[in-house]
Motif scaffolding. Structure first.
Motif, short mmCIF file in Angstrom:
data_model
loop_
_atom_site.label_atom_id
_atom_site.label_comp_id
_atom_site.label_asym_id
_atom_site.label_seq_id
_atom_site.Cartn_x
_atom_site.Cartn_y
_atom_site.Cartn_z
N ARG A 116 0.76 -1.11 -0.05
CA ARG A 116 0.01 0.06 0.02
C ARG A 116 0.76 1.26 0.08
O ARG A 116 0.55 2.29 -0.62
CB ARG A 116 -0.86 -0.05 1.19
N ASP A 117 1.89 1.28 0.73
CA ASP A 117 2.82 2.50 0.90
C ASP A 117 3.49 2.93 -0.56
O ASP A 117 3.65 3.94 -0.85
CB ASP A 117 3.86 2.31 2.02
N ALA A 118 3.36 1.66 -1.39
CA ALA A 118 4.07 2.21 -2.59
C ALA A 118 3.01 2.90 -3.63
O ALA A 118 3.35 3.73 -4.54
CB ALA A 118 4.50 0.80 -3.62
N LEU A 119 1.80 3.00 -3.32
CA LEU A 119 0.94 3.78 -3.91
C LEU A 119 1.16 5.25 -3.67
O LEU A 119 0.42 6.02 -4.66
CB LEU A 119 -0.55 3.31 -3.45
N GLY A 120 1.61 5.63 -2.88
CA GLY A 120 1.73 7.06 -2.38
C GLY A 120 0.55 7.89 -2.25
O GLY A 120 -0.45 7.35 -1.64
N HIS A 121 -0.08 8.76 -2.94
CA HIS A 121 -1.25 9.74 -2.74
C HIS A 121 -2.01 9.20 -3.90
O HIS A 121 -2.88 9.77 -4.02
CB HIS A 121 -0.88 11.11 -2.75
N SER A 122 -1.73 8.19 -4.71
CA SER A 122 -2.40 7.76 -5.85
C SER A 122 -3.91 7.33 -5.29
O SER A 122 -3.87 6.76 -4.30
CB SER A 122 -1.98 7.00 -6.78
N SER A 123 -4.80 7.52 -5.81
CA SER A 123 -6.22 7.08 -5.31
C SER A 123 -7.28 7.15 -6.49
O SER A 123 -7.09 7.76 -7.49
CB SER A 123 -6.75 8.15 -4.15
N GLY A 124 -8.36 5.92 -6.36
CA GLY A 124 -9.54 6.17 -7.12
C GLY A 124 -10.26 7.37 -7.39
O GLY A 124 -10.86 7.61 -8.49
N PHE A 125 -10.03 8.24 -6.29
CA PHE A 125 -10.72 9.39 -6.19
C PHE A 125 -10.31 10.43 -7.52
O PHE A 125 -10.79 11.18 -7.78
CB PHE A 125 -10.44 10.19 -5.09
N GLN A 126 -9.20 10.01 -7.88
CA GLN A 126 -8.35 10.77 -8.98
C GLN A 126 -8.81 10.36 -10.26
O GLN A 126 -8.36 10.62 -11.34
CB GLN A 126 -6.87 10.96 -8.83
N SER A 127 -9.65 9.42 -10.40
CA SER A 127 -9.96 8.91 -11.71
C SER A 127 -10.95 9.78 -12.70
O SER A 127 -11.88 10.03 -12.33
CB SER A 127 -10.80 7.43 -11.45
N TYR A 128 -10.21 9.93 -13.79
CA TYR A 128 -10.71 10.99 -14.74
C TYR A 128 -12.18 10.11 -15.50
O TYR A 128 -13.07 10.76 -15.52
CB TYR A 128 -9.64 11.17 -15.85
N GLY A 129 -11.91 8.89 -15.63
CA GLY A 129 -13.19 8.30 -16.16
C GLY A 129 -14.26 8.34 -15.34
O GLY A 129 -15.21 8.41 -15.72
N TYR A 130 -13.93 7.96 -14.12
CA TYR A 130 -15.11 7.96 -13.16
C TYR A 130 -15.76 9.41 -12.95
O TYR A 130 -17.16 9.56 -12.82
CB TYR A 130 -14.71 7.39 -11.59
N ARG A 131 -15.03 10.43 -12.95
CA ARG A 131 -15.35 11.79 -12.74
C ARG A 131 -16.24 12.05 -13.87
O ARG A 131 -17.28 12.77 -13.88
CB ARG A 131 -14.43 12.53 -12.68
N LYS A 132 -15.84 11.75 -15.22
CA LYS A 132 -16.54 12.16 -16.25
C LYS A 132 -17.97 11.37 -16.45
O LYS A 132 -18.88 11.92 -16.88
CB LYS A 132 -15.57 11.41 -17.59
N VAL A 133 -18.09 10.06 -15.99
CA VAL A 133 -19.27 9.40 -15.75
C VAL A 133 -20.15 10.08 -14.81
O VAL A 133 -21.42 10.40 -15.17
CB VAL A 133 -19.09 8.08 -15.45
N GLU A 134 -19.78 10.25 -13.91
CA GLU A 134 -20.54 11.36 -12.67
C GLU A 134 -21.25 12.29 -13.40
O GLU A 134 -22.28 12.77 -13.20
CB GLU A 134 -19.85 11.45 -11.54
N PHE A 135 -20.28 13.22 -14.07
CA PHE A 135 -20.72 14.55 -14.57
C PHE A 135 -21.76 14.33 -15.71
O PHE A 135 -22.60 15.11 -15.76
CB PHE A 135 -19.38 15.30 -15.05
#
Length: 281
Positions: A116-135
């Protein structure tokens, strides 16, 4: 006695095998790029599972965004036939995404913590595809664009979608165009803002449902929108529950409260009047 079985399938003579000067399956799908995009940052076995699940999900989200963009255009142009087709497809894509959480659930908390520590601050919250669908579905929130400022191309595309009418906005315009009374401030609202329930919209949908034979196309459209929200909420719930199963109430890698933040999404409806009207029928 059972009959002998020849457990062998011979190569057929006409199957093409020479691709020195011809496009192959791998060439068409760019599989060299796709299948070399999995680059674990640790030596932990389960990191490959984590990467593949999320990369596959992003491809499904890309397709969902493609289909929803078409659905918005179809409904605006009155092409309900194709619009219904692609909306139904989005429902199945969301079902596929929900199923993928079952695979990720095989990742145990102990094994996840190993990388998990290798992921740094990367997160699914930053998913461009998800945000596009929600918008596209209407869950607008301009503050969410900030996380995409480091990528100007992505940021600009999301800004355009944020400011444009969502699938529900164009649907409400269709209700109005079909003689159902919708408040003017709903039709001319700032589309970059979150949609708020409106009584005129509720009354319009009630009229559609109470006169379903007369407004059958609108009635069918409403039920297809319900299908999407149903599938989307199941995906949201399974996402939240999978995260809870793996990390409990730890903070998310992107800085959110994790499970607590995901639970709040379950209270957000894309098409609130379509659910409220059921109480009044």
């Amino acid at each position: 006695m059972s009959c002998p079985h020849n457990n062998y399938r011979a190569m057929e003579d006409d199957i093409h095998t020479d691709f020195k000067d011809d496009m192959s399956y791998g060439d068409y799908l760019k599989l060299n790029q796709v299948l070399t995009a999995q680059q674990p940052l640790s030596y932990q076995h389960d990191e490959m599972l984590f990467i593949v699940i999320h990369q596959a999900s992003e491809l499904w989200l890309k397709l969902a965004g493609h289909e929803l963009s078409s659905a918005v255009k179809n409904i605006q142009e009155g092409d309900f036939g194709h619009g219904f087709k692609v909306i139904s497809r989005v429902k199945q894509i969301l079902n596929q995404l929900t199923q993928s959480w079952n695979i990720l659930s095989t990742l145990t908390p102990v094994d996840y913590l190993k990388f998990r520590d290798a992921l740094g601050h990367s997160s699914g919250f930053q998913s461009y595809g998800y945000r596009k669908v929600e918008f596209l579905l209407g869950n607008k929130n301009a503050s969410l664009l900030k996380v995409h400022e480091s990528d100007p191309v992505v940021h600009q595309e999301l800004k355009v979608i944020l400011d444009a009418p969502s699938l529900y906005d164009v649907t409400l315009k269709v209700l109005h165009d079909n003689g159902l009374s919708i408040d003017a401030d709903v039709l001319s609202r700032d589309f970059s803002q979150a949609y708020q329930s409106n009584d005129s919209v509720l009354q319009a949908w009630l009229s559609v449902y109470q006169n379903a034979d007369e407004h059958f196309q609108l009635y069918e459209l409403a039920e297809k929108l319900i299908d999407i929200e149903d599938s989307f909420q199941q995906w949201r719930f399974k996402h939240m529950y999978t995260v809870q199963r793996i990390i409990g109430n730890k903070m998310g890698t992107g800085g959110s409260t994790g499970v607590g933040f995901l639970k709040k999404a379950l209270d957000i409806s894309f098409f609130p009047e379509l659910f409220e009207l059921r109480t009044h029928l």
